[in-house]
Write a protein that holds these residues in place. Sequence first.
Motif, short mmCIF file in Angstrom:
data_model
loop_
_atom_site.label_atom_id
_atom_site.label_comp_id
_atom_site.label_asym_id
_atom_site.label_seq_id
_atom_site.Cartn_x
_atom_site.Cartn_y
_atom_site.Cartn_z
N GLY A 78 22.28 4.42 4.07
CA GLY A 78 20.79 3.93 3.81
C GLY A 78 20.52 3.84 2.41
O GLY A 78 19.35 3.28 1.83
N TYR A 79 21.18 4.56 1.93
CA TYR A 79 20.98 4.59 0.40
C TYR A 79 20.79 3.59 -0.82
O TYR A 79 20.05 2.67 -1.03
CB TYR A 79 21.64 5.96 -0.62
CG TYR A 79 22.28 6.68 -1.39
CD1 TYR A 79 20.56 6.71 -2.09
CD2 TYR A 79 23.27 6.17 -2.08
CE1 TYR A 79 20.91 6.75 -3.27
CE2 TYR A 79 23.61 7.01 -3.93
CZ TYR A 79 21.77 6.79 -4.24
OH TYR A 79 22.12 7.25 -5.97
N ILE A 80 22.54 2.78 0.05
CA ILE A 80 23.20 1.82 -0.40
C ILE A 80 22.23 0.46 -0.34
O ILE A 80 21.96 -0.42 -1.23
CB ILE A 80 24.65 1.34 -0.09
CG1 ILE A 80 25.51 2.69 -1.50
CG2 ILE A 80 24.91 0.09 -0.81
CD1 ILE A 80 27.15 2.34 -0.09
N THR A 81 22.20 0.69 0.40
CA THR A 81 20.77 -0.09 1.35
C THR A 81 19.79 -0.38 0.69
O THR A 81 19.39 -1.60 0.46
CB THR A 81 20.38 -0.24 2.52
OG1 THR A 81 21.63 -0.44 3.95
CG2 THR A 81 19.63 -1.19 3.10
N ALA A 82 18.95 0.76 0.56
CA ALA A 82 17.72 0.98 -0.68
C ALA A 82 17.63 0.20 -2.05
O ALA A 82 16.75 -0.29 -2.26
CB ALA A 82 17.15 2.58 -0.44
N ILE A 83 19.08 0.47 -2.47
CA ILE A 83 19.46 -0.12 -4.11
C ILE A 83 19.23 -1.40 -3.51
O ILE A 83 18.79 -2.38 -4.70
CB ILE A 83 20.51 0.65 -4.54
CG1 ILE A 83 20.54 2.08 -4.36
CG2 ILE A 83 20.88 -0.06 -5.67
CD1 ILE A 83 19.34 2.88 -6.03
N LEU A 84 20.18 -2.62 -2.50
CA LEU A 84 19.62 -3.02 -2.60
C LEU A 84 18.77 -3.88 -1.97
O LEU A 84 18.51 -5.27 -2.58
CB LEU A 84 21.48 -3.72 -1.82
CG LEU A 84 22.56 -3.20 -1.20
CD1 LEU A 84 22.98 -3.82 -0.08
CD2 LEU A 84 22.69 -4.60 -3.32
N GLU A 85 17.80 -3.50 -1.70
CA GLU A 85 16.08 -3.61 -1.22
C GLU A 85 15.23 -3.68 -2.53
O GLU A 85 13.81 -4.16 -2.51
CB GLU A 85 16.08 -3.28 -0.06
CG GLU A 85 17.24 -4.28 0.82
CD GLU A 85 16.78 -3.14 2.56
OE1 GLU A 85 15.15 -2.20 1.85
OE2 GLU A 85 16.49 -3.59 3.63
N GLU A 86 16.07 -3.11 -3.71
CA GLU A 86 14.42 -2.70 -4.95
C GLU A 86 14.93 -4.65 -5.64
O GLU A 86 15.16 -5.72 -5.26
CB GLU A 86 15.30 -2.58 -6.10
CG GLU A 86 15.88 -1.41 -6.07
CD GLU A 86 14.57 -0.61 -6.05
OE1 GLU A 86 13.79 -0.85 -7.22
OE2 GLU A 86 14.48 0.58 -5.46
N SER A 87 12.91 -4.56 -4.98
CA SER A 87 12.57 -6.25 -5.30
C SER A 87 12.36 -6.25 -7.07
O SER A 87 12.60 -7.97 -7.64
CB SER A 87 10.92 -5.92 -5.28
OG SER A 87 10.46 -4.74 -6.49
N ASP A 88 12.57 -5.17 -7.95
CA ASP A 88 13.11 -6.00 -9.19
C ASP A 88 14.48 -5.00 -9.58
O ASP A 88 14.30 -3.81 -10.23
CB ASP A 88 12.46 -5.34 -10.03
CG ASP A 88 12.53 -6.09 -11.67
OD1 ASP A 88 13.32 -6.43 -11.68
OD2 ASP A 88 11.35 -5.20 -12.01
N PRO A 89 15.71 -5.41 -8.92
CA PRO A 89 16.88 -4.86 -8.78
C PRO A 89 17.52 -4.46 -10.88
O PRO A 89 17.32 -5.33 -11.53
CB PRO A 89 17.70 -5.45 -8.30
CG PRO A 89 17.25 -7.18 -8.33
CD PRO A 89 16.39 -6.55 -8.15
N GLU A 90 18.37 -3.60 -10.87
CA GLU A 90 18.52 -3.07 -12.40
C GLU A 90 20.31 -2.73 -11.71
O GLU A 90 20.38 -2.04 -10.75
CB GLU A 90 17.84 -2.08 -12.39
CG GLU A 90 17.00 -1.69 -12.78
CD GLU A 90 15.77 -0.35 -13.39
OE1 GLU A 90 16.92 0.24 -14.03
OE2 GLU A 90 15.41 -0.34 -12.77
N PRO A 91 21.06 -3.47 -12.00
CA PRO A 91 22.69 -3.25 -11.62
C PRO A 91 23.38 -2.66 -11.82
O PRO A 91 23.97 -2.00 -11.37
CB PRO A 91 23.17 -5.04 -12.84
CG PRO A 91 21.81 -5.54 -12.75
CD PRO A 91 20.48 -4.98 -12.93
N GLU A 92 22.30 -1.76 -12.94
CA GLU A 92 23.62 -0.27 -13.41
C GLU A 92 23.05 0.77 -12.40
O GLU A 92 24.02 1.82 -11.60
CB GLU A 92 22.94 0.13 -14.53
CG GLU A 92 22.84 -0.35 -15.80
CD GLU A 92 21.81 -1.49 -15.62
OE1 GLU A 92 20.66 -1.25 -15.64
OE2 GLU A 92 22.04 -2.88 -16.60
N LEU A 93 21.65 0.75 -11.36
CA LEU A 93 22.00 1.41 -10.57
C LEU A 93 22.75 0.98 -9.23
O LEU A 93 22.71 2.41 -8.31
CB LEU A 93 20.29 1.27 -9.80
CG LEU A 93 19.59 1.86 -10.61
CD1 LEU A 93 17.62 1.51 -10.00
CD2 LEU A 93 19.47 3.04 -11.00
#
Length: 100
Positions: free
Chosen positions: A28-43
Motif C-alpha cells: 500500500g505504501y509503494i502504491t500510494a507513492i506511485l499514485e501521486e498526482s505530482d510525483p517526485e521521483p526521489e520519493l
Amino acid sequence: MQSVKVSTSRDYQEYLVNSLKDPERAAGYITAILEESDPEPELLGSALDDVAIALGGESDRSWVKDFSASNKSQAVYELAAWLNSFGLKLTVSVKQLEQA
C-alpha cells in the motif's frame, strides 16, 4: 513541571519501518507513492529503501541505491501515467504463496 516527549524523525523512521514489515502495508505504501498526482521521483527511491529496510537486506538496499542513481524511477512514473491514460493503474500487491 511536566515532562514532554518530543518525537524525532528517527522515532518516525523506526515506526515506519516496523509498520512496513507487514507486506500488505508495504504494498500500500509503494502504491500510494506511485499514485501521486505530482510525483517526485526521489520519493519512490526513498519508499523503496524503507521497504528494503523492513523486508529485505543490505543487498536490497544496494539495488535501491542503484535504481535511484540511474533515474529509473522517472520511467516508472512515466509508465504509470501511460497506463492511467488507458484507465489502468500500476499497483503493488502481495504475492500469494503457493501451497504444496
